[in-house]
Design a protein around this motif. Structure first.
Motif, PDB file in Angstrom:
ATOM      1  N   THR A  91       0.828  -1.195   0.000  1.00 56.21           N
ATOM      2  CA  THR A  91       0.000   0.000   0.000  1.00 56.21           C
ATOM      3  C   THR A  91       0.870   1.256   0.000  1.00 56.21           C
ATOM      4  O   THR A  91       2.071   1.199   0.263  1.00 56.21           O
ATOM      5  CB  THR A  91      -0.918   0.022   1.228  1.00 56.21           C
ATOM      6  OG1 THR A  91      -0.098  -0.084   2.402  1.00 56.21           O
ATOM      7  CG2 THR A  91      -1.895  -1.136   1.200  1.00 56.21           C
ATOM      8  N   SER A  92       0.271   2.376  -0.293  1.00 57.02           N
ATOM      9  CA  SER A  92       0.980   3.646  -0.303  1.00 57.02           C
ATOM     10  C   SER A  92       0.386   4.562   0.755  1.00 57.02           C
ATOM     11  O   SER A  92      -0.827   4.558   0.991  1.00 57.02           O
ATOM     12  CB  SER A  92       0.862   4.332  -1.669  1.00 57.02           C
ATOM     13  OG  SER A  92       1.507   3.589  -2.675  1.00 57.02           O
ATOM     14  N   THR A  93       1.240   5.358   1.372  1.00 54.12           N
ATOM     15  CA  THR A  93       0.756   6.374   2.309  1.00 54.12           C
ATOM     16  C   THR A  93       0.788   7.764   1.686  1.00 54.12           C
ATOM     17  O   THR A  93       0.296   8.712   2.271  1.00 54.12           O
ATOM     18  CB  THR A  93       1.598   6.362   3.600  1.00 54.12           C
ATOM     19  OG1 THR A  93       0.951   7.155   4.594  1.00 54.12           O
ATOM     20  CG2 THR A  93       3.007   6.890   3.363  1.00 54.12           C
ATOM     21  N   ALA A  94       1.378   7.890   0.454  1.00 47.89           N
ATOM     22  CA  ALA A  94       1.553   9.187  -0.203  1.00 47.89           C
ATOM     23  C   ALA A  94       2.299  10.133   0.720  1.00 47.89           C
ATOM     24  O   ALA A  94       1.768  11.137   1.183  1.00 47.89           O
ATOM     25  CB  ALA A  94       0.224   9.777  -0.640  1.00 47.89           C
ATOM     26  N   PRO A  95       3.584   9.826   1.025  1.00 45.88           N
ATOM     27  CA  PRO A  95       4.326  10.608   2.020  1.00 45.88           C
ATOM     28  C   PRO A  95       4.483  12.057   1.592  1.00 45.88           C
ATOM     29  O   PRO A  95       4.617  12.371   0.416  1.00 45.88           O
ATOM     30  CB  PRO A  95       5.668   9.885   2.102  1.00 45.88           C
ATOM     31  CG  PRO A  95       5.813   9.179   0.795  1.00 45.88           C
ATOM     32  CD  PRO A  95       4.422   8.788   0.409  1.00 45.88           C
ATOM     33  N   SER A  96       4.487  12.922   2.606  1.00 47.17           N
ATOM     34  CA  SER A  96       4.593  14.356   2.355  1.00 47.17           C
ATOM     35  C   SER A  96       5.729  14.922   3.202  1.00 47.17           C
ATOM     36  O   SER A  96       6.814  14.363   3.226  1.00 47.17           O
ATOM     37  CB  SER A  96       3.248  15.026   2.639  1.00 47.17           C
ATOM     38  OG  SER A  96       2.826  14.746   3.963  1.00 47.17           O
ATOM     39  N   GLY A  97       5.472  16.011   3.904  1.00 50.57           N
ATOM     40  CA  GLY A  97       6.531  16.623   4.696  1.00 50.57           C
ATOM     41  C   GLY A  97       7.082  15.675   5.751  1.00 50.57           C
ATOM     42  O   GLY A  97       6.406  14.747   6.198  1.00 50.57           O
ATOM     43  N   GLY A 118       4.602  12.745   7.241  1.00 46.74           N
ATOM     44  CA  GLY A 118       3.195  12.961   6.958  1.00 46.74           C
ATOM     45  C   GLY A 118       2.735  12.094   5.805  1.00 46.74           C
ATOM     46  O   GLY A 118       3.527  11.672   4.957  1.00 46.74           O
ATOM     47  N   GLY A 119       1.444  11.833   5.760  1.00 43.03           N
ATOM     48  CA  GLY A 119       0.863  11.064   4.669  1.00 43.03           C
ATOM     49  C   GLY A 119      -0.434  11.698   4.202  1.00 43.03           C
ATOM     50  O   GLY A 119      -1.167  12.285   5.009  1.00 43.03           O
TER      51      GLY A 119
END
Length: 357
Positions: free
Chosen positions: A259-265, A284-285
């Motif tokens: 799965t993906s968490t769509a990482p951010s900052g 962050g996700g």
């Protein structure tokens, strides 16, 4: 509106970028200023727009800021750019605006994978995270040193390339490149103890990564990934290039697979307010309605742990907050001067949230 980047001004105030092209000062009580004038036009399309912002290390005396944004040229092609200016906090105006760095060449027909995070290293150099530009005919250039796709650049504050960059003097290579083989970096942090650069990046279908970035290293995209091509049935059989990066490429320290968490900052915490988080990465996700992860990393990046099915394995970390607690996509994660953790949420009515005891 849709805040993207956050920096801490003196006196407990925040400098916030908004993806549509505005920059504002937010007071500690939450009130927002009018838009700061002098910001150049941005290409607010898809994932592009006004992106990250950073204060110069000598901001207290220089009032100089740096920011990244998607820039469009006369032909309609676009790419990441980095600019600098002096900020007058009283008149809410930028002066002496200068574009110091551009991801080249610009790309036509793409609205994604700009990357965009910028941050200063302890030696005062500026790191610039650049995405592969998403289109199928572009991503292979992440392995091409003559192009800015899928690279991390290291530049001086005037935009020139430092003489000790790894590819300086190499025929055909862009001298600003520090590392290559990157897909879409959305978070970046400096380790408070070692001074190393750490990033996270989006995988394709699965395979989001956290990486420790070292001089001249190749992180394998698009030849290796623990993600799958879009439309494939997820699982080890579809991992791009078989998944395993070593020994040719650098193994990620942490992956979210399948799965993906769509990482951010992201940040690597160094404060005293929450001592059990010290030297841990907070990521962050933007998936699952918004998630904040604590990821256990070792300084050498020797431990690779995998987050599967939305939960971590091998004791590599934990979900600190998720959709049930936040219900908002997290765009940026910062440690404030007060030692607490601040989250910037990604929405038309985005918020600054503080995590404290």
């Amino acid at each position: 509106m849709n805040p993207w980047g956050l920096a801490f001004l003196p006196g407990g105030r925040f400098l916030v970028t908004e993806k549509g092209g505005t920059m504002r000062i937010v007071q500690s009580n939450g009130s927002r200023s009018a838009a700061i004038t002098g910001v150049p036009s941005v290409d607010s399309v898809g994932q592009g727009g006004l992106l990250d912002v950073a204060l110069a290390p000598d901001y207290a005396t220089s009032q100089r800021i740096y920011w990244s944004y998607a820039e469009r040229d006369g032909s309609g092609a676009n790419g990441l750019a980095v600019a600098t200016a002096t900020l007058n906090e009283t008149t809410l105006a930028l002066s002496g605006v200068q574009v110091i760095y551009r991801q080249t060449p610009k790309v036509s027909g793409s609205s994604g994978h700009f990357g965009g995070r910028i941050l200063f290293a302890p030696d005062g150099k500026l790191f610039v995270m650049m995405g592969d530009r998403q289109n199928g005919d572009q991503r292979g250039f992440s392995q091409d040193l003559s192009r800015g796709n899928g690279k991390i650049a290291r530049i001086n504050t005037d935009g020139t390339a430092p003489a000790d960059n790894p590819f300086t003097g190499q025929s055909g290579a862009q001298a600003a490149i520090w590392a290559l083989g990157i897909r879409n970096p959305q978070g970046a942090a400096i380790h408070p103890t070692t001074g190393d650069l750490w990033i996270n990046e989006h995988g394709p279908q699965g395979g989001d990564e956290v990486n420790r970035i070292t001089r001249g290293a190749n992180y394998g995209w698009p030849i290796r990934s623990y993600g799958c091509e879009y439309g494939a049935t997820q699982g080890e059989a579809c991992w791009i290039g078989g998944g395993t990066h070593a020994p040719t490429y650098v193994e990620p320290v942490t992956t979210w697979t399948p799965t993906s968490t769509a990482p951010s900052g992201m940040l690597i915490y160094s404060g005293n307010g929450i001592p059990e988080w010290r030297n841990k990465a907070l990521v962050g996700g933007m998936q699952y309605g918004g998630t904040l992860w604590r990821v256990d990393i070792d300084q050498a990046g020797a431990i690779r742990c995998t987050v599967r099915g939305g939960q971590p394995a091998q004791n590599c970390g934990e979900v600190l907050f998720n959709n049930a607690k936040i219900g908002k996509r997290i765009r940026d994660v910062r440690q404030g001067p007060d030692g607490w953790v601040y989250l910037l949420t990604d929405a038309a009515n985005g918020e600054i949230l503080r995590i404290s005891r």
